[in-house]
Design an enzyme around this catalytic site. Structure first.
Site, mmCIF file in Angstrom:
data_model
loop_
_atom_site.group_PDB
_atom_site.id
_atom_site.type_symbol
_atom_site.label_atom_id
_atom_site.label_comp_id
_atom_site.label_asym_id
_atom_site.label_seq_id
_atom_site.Cartn_x
_atom_site.Cartn_y
_atom_site.Cartn_z
ATOM 1 N N SER A 132 33.379 69.873 69.022
ATOM 2 C CA SER A 132 34.189 70.867 69.748
ATOM 3 C C SER A 132 34.656 72.040 68.888
ATOM 4 O O SER A 132 35.091 71.875 67.751
ATOM 5 C CB SER A 132 35.414 70.178 70.347
ATOM 6 O OG SER A 132 36.256 71.176 70.883
ATOM 7 N N LYS A 133 34.611 73.219 69.500
ATOM 8 C CA LYS A 133 35.085 74.434 68.833
ATOM 9 C C LYS A 133 36.523 74.763 69.244
ATOM 10 O O LYS A 133 37.071 75.782 68.824
ATOM 11 C CB LYS A 133 34.182 75.609 69.190
ATOM 12 C CG LYS A 133 32.753 75.451 68.705
ATOM 13 C CD LYS A 133 31.991 76.750 68.902
ATOM 14 C CE LYS A 133 30.496 76.602 68.720
ATOM 15 N NZ LYS A 133 30.079 76.128 67.423
ATOM 16 N N SER A 134 37.129 73.932 70.079
ATOM 17 C CA SER A 134 38.486 74.250 70.563
ATOM 18 C C SER A 134 39.493 74.443 69.425
ATOM 19 O O SER A 134 40.304 75.379 69.484
ATOM 20 C CB SER A 134 38.976 73.161 71.527
ATOM 21 O OG SER A 134 38.212 73.224 72.698
ATOM 22 N N LYS A 185 38.849 64.200 82.480
ATOM 23 C CA LYS A 185 39.652 65.175 83.243
ATOM 24 C C LYS A 185 40.279 64.557 84.493
ATOM 25 O O LYS A 185 41.343 64.973 84.927
ATOM 26 C CB LYS A 185 38.798 66.387 83.612
ATOM 27 C CG LYS A 185 38.471 67.223 82.389
ATOM 28 C CD LYS A 185 37.612 68.407 82.701
ATOM 29 C CE LYS A 185 37.155 69.008 81.376
ATOM 30 N NZ LYS A 185 36.265 70.129 81.506
ATOM 31 N N ASP A 240 39.489 75.592 83.534
ATOM 32 C CA ASP A 240 38.028 75.717 83.594
ATOM 33 C C ASP A 240 37.626 76.662 84.727
ATOM 34 O O ASP A 240 36.645 77.407 84.606
ATOM 35 C CB ASP A 240 37.373 74.351 83.871
ATOM 36 C CG ASP A 240 37.409 73.437 82.656
ATOM 37 O OD1 ASP A 240 37.422 73.958 81.523
ATOM 38 O OD2 ASP A 240 37.433 72.210 82.843
ATOM 39 N N ALA A 285 28.699 66.434 89.473
ATOM 40 C CA ALA A 285 29.805 66.313 90.419
ATOM 41 C C ALA A 285 31.077 65.784 89.748
ATOM 42 O O ALA A 285 31.918 65.165 90.384
ATOM 43 C CB ALA A 285 29.385 65.382 91.559
ATOM 44 N N GLY A 286 31.209 66.052 88.453
ATOM 45 C CA GLY A 286 32.399 65.598 87.719
ATOM 46 C C GLY A 286 33.515 66.635 87.778
ATOM 47 O O GLY A 286 33.538 67.511 88.655
ATOM 48 N N GLY A 287 34.437 66.538 86.832
ATOM 49 C CA GLY A 287 35.614 67.407 86.817
ATOM 50 C C GLY A 287 35.262 68.885 86.720
ATOM 51 O O GLY A 287 35.883 69.729 87.384
ATOM 52 N N TYR A 290 27.855 74.480 75.631
ATOM 53 C CA TYR A 290 27.776 75.732 74.879
ATOM 54 C C TYR A 290 26.845 75.675 73.678
ATOM 55 O O TYR A 290 27.176 76.094 72.586
ATOM 56 C CB TYR A 290 29.152 76.274 74.514
ATOM 57 C CG TYR A 290 30.105 75.320 73.855
ATOM 58 C CD1 TYR A 290 31.012 74.609 74.615
ATOM 59 C CD2 TYR A 290 30.121 75.162 72.476
ATOM 60 C CE1 TYR A 290 31.904 73.749 74.027
ATOM 61 C CE2 TYR A 290 31.020 74.315 71.870
ATOM 62 C CZ TYR A 290 31.902 73.610 72.658
ATOM 63 O OH TYR A 290 32.798 72.760 72.061
ATOM 64 N N GLY A 342 27.487 77.956 77.866
ATOM 65 C CA GLY A 342 28.898 77.858 78.256
ATOM 66 C C GLY A 342 29.889 78.401 77.232
ATOM 67 O O GLY A 342 31.093 78.143 77.359
HETATM 68 P P1 NDP Z 1 32.289 64.349 83.856
HETATM 69 O O1 NDP Z 1 32.123 63.128 83.028
HETATM 70 O O2 NDP Z 1 33.473 64.479 84.730
HETATM 71 O O3 NDP Z 1 30.968 64.483 84.831
HETATM 72 C C1 NDP Z 1 29.702 64.353 84.308
HETATM 73 C C2 NDP Z 1 28.657 64.640 85.388
HETATM 74 O O4 NDP Z 1 27.391 64.626 84.738
HETATM 75 C C3 NDP Z 1 28.581 63.615 86.506
HETATM 76 O O5 NDP Z 1 28.209 64.277 87.696
HETATM 77 C C4 NDP Z 1 27.453 62.685 86.034
HETATM 78 O O6 NDP Z 1 26.756 62.081 87.106
HETATM 79 C C5 NDP Z 1 26.532 63.687 85.382
HETATM 80 N N1 NDP Z 1 25.693 63.150 84.324
HETATM 81 C C6 NDP Z 1 26.091 62.548 83.166
HETATM 82 N N2 NDP Z 1 25.007 62.257 82.403
HETATM 83 C C7 NDP Z 1 23.915 62.673 83.097
HETATM 84 C C8 NDP Z 1 22.519 62.633 82.840
HETATM 85 N N3 NDP Z 1 22.027 62.101 81.721
HETATM 86 N N4 NDP Z 1 21.684 63.166 83.770
HETATM 87 C C9 NDP Z 1 22.163 63.708 84.906
HETATM 88 N N5 NDP Z 1 23.491 63.748 85.228
HETATM 89 C C10 NDP Z 1 24.344 63.238 84.319
HETATM 90 O O7 NDP Z 1 32.138 65.583 82.863
HETATM 91 P P2 NDP Z 1 32.800 67.025 82.957
HETATM 92 O O8 NDP Z 1 32.605 67.548 84.327
HETATM 93 O O9 NDP Z 1 34.157 66.979 82.389
HETATM 94 O O10 NDP Z 1 31.909 67.872 81.901
HETATM 95 C C11 NDP Z 1 30.548 68.082 82.177
HETATM 96 C C12 NDP Z 1 29.901 68.993 81.131
HETATM 97 O O11 NDP Z 1 30.463 70.307 81.152
HETATM 98 C C13 NDP Z 1 30.079 68.481 79.694
HETATM 99 O O12 NDP Z 1 28.821 68.601 79.058
HETATM 100 C C14 NDP Z 1 31.078 69.414 79.081
HETATM 101 O O13 NDP Z 1 30.849 69.583 77.705
HETATM 102 C C15 NDP Z 1 30.788 70.723 79.836
HETATM 103 N N6 NDP Z 1 31.975 71.602 79.916
HETATM 104 C C16 NDP Z 1 31.979 72.829 79.303
HETATM 105 C C17 NDP Z 1 33.080 73.664 79.379
HETATM 106 C C18 NDP Z 1 33.079 74.992 78.710
HETATM 107 O O14 NDP Z 1 34.154 75.565 78.579
HETATM 108 N N7 NDP Z 1 31.958 75.518 78.319
HETATM 109 C C19 NDP Z 1 34.288 73.275 80.106
HETATM 110 C C20 NDP Z 1 34.172 72.006 80.732
HETATM 111 C C21 NDP Z 1 33.074 71.206 80.604
HETATM 112 P P3 NDP Z 1 27.247 60.662 87.753
HETATM 113 O O15 NDP Z 1 28.329 61.003 88.754
HETATM 114 O O16 NDP Z 1 26.007 60.150 88.401
HETATM 115 O O17 NDP Z 1 27.743 59.790 86.627
#
Ligand code: NDP
Length: 262
Positions: free
Chosen positions: A16-18, A65, A101, A122-124, A210, A229
């Protein structure tokens, strides 16, 4: 005054670069504060760790999240809709949650205004981006590898599908990867053939990760404009910084953060 401590909770966090982003502005503004990383193994322990480390504020990244949302005593209206929190601060011994975000993603588009968007994952982060775009009147479709997390989006009236059922003839101005595919392993978010068909119909391909991911490499191979990103990271950090210090900061100071991560 004692030094104020801030941290990023997540797993992984070593990339992380935060800390660079926040510490550069603390230093520039002569604020006696320090921002570090904390590798959290169990999201249920977030609140205990926050207080035992004596933090004033924190950011939360993948995959916690939604845990952060549960851990907060008070949640700002915007983050409440999203159901995911990436920024927390301590107010009167209570944890207050926010989501930067969403505005961070919009700011990173730098004036590009899509009519319809496909979000992969479909995550956070997907929740934050989906609501940010919907609030702007933009049509949003969500696709995920599994069904479970799509329920939330269905309940909020978004078009949703699992990758296997997604029609690859659909046309989107913008395709955004919010999955973690490509974060630590060299993998695409979904099957290559389907992805190629979708990307060939789009104007901009965006990966929230990113760094240069296999997803972005594929877009470049197909000669589609592609963006990682980093700008989103910087803008979400800038908005989180304002929450940490309790007031707005001249937006020109984003330049200090940009310089720090160069
Ligand atoms: P979550 O853990 O909440 O969600 C992850 C999602 O990715 C889920 O939908 C999951 O599917 C899916 N997933 C995980 N692994 C795989 C895979 N190998 N193939 C396909 N789908 C996959 O994560 P976040 O939403 O918090 O973060 C997601 C990404 O966004 C991270 O990589 C994070 O670094 C990046 N990010 C970047 C930011 C920025 O400022 N640039 C800010 C926030 C996030 P399932 O539901 O099936 O498990």
């Amino acid at each position: 005054m004692n030094k104020q401590l801030y941290a990023l909770f997540g797993n992984p966090v070593s990339h992380s670069k935060s800390p660079l982003l926040h510490n550069s502005l603390f230093k520039h503004l002569s604020i006696n504060a320090c921002y570090t990383r904390y590798l959290l193994e169990d999201g249920a322990l977030l609140k205990d760790k926050f207080f035992s480390l004596g933090l004033h504020g924190a950011n939360i990244t993948v995959p916690f999240k939604e845990n952060a949302y549960e851990a907060c005593d008070e949640i700002d209206e915007y983050a409440k809709n999203i159901g995911a929190v990436n920024t927390i601060i301590k107010k009167n011994e209570k944890l207050c949650g926010y989501n930067t975000d969403a505005p961070g993603f919009l700011a990173s588009l730098d004036g590009f205004r899509p009519k319809n968007v496909l979000i992969l994952g479909a995550g956070g982060t997907a929740r934050a981006i989906a609501f940010a775009l919907k609030n702007e009147g933009i049509k949003v479709t969500i696709a995920n590898r599994s069904h479970g997390r799509l329920e939330f989006f269905m309940q909020h009236g978004f078009e949703c599908d699992v990758f296997d059922h997604l029609n690859s003839d659909l046309k989107f101005d913008l395709v955004v990867n919010t999955t973690s595919a490509g974060l630590s392993a060299e993998e695409l978010p979904c099957e290559k053939e389907k992805l190629c068909a979708l990307l060939l119909n789009t104007k901009l391909v965006y990966d929230c990760i990113y760094k240069e991911t296999p997803f972005l490499h594929l877009a470049k191979e197909l000669n589609i404009e592609a963006k990682n990103g980093l700008d989103m990271l910087i803008w979400q950090a800038f908005f989180a910084f304002e929450i940490f210090i309790g007031h707005e900061v001249d937006s020109k100071l984003i330049g200090i953060m940009k310089e720090a991560v160069k």
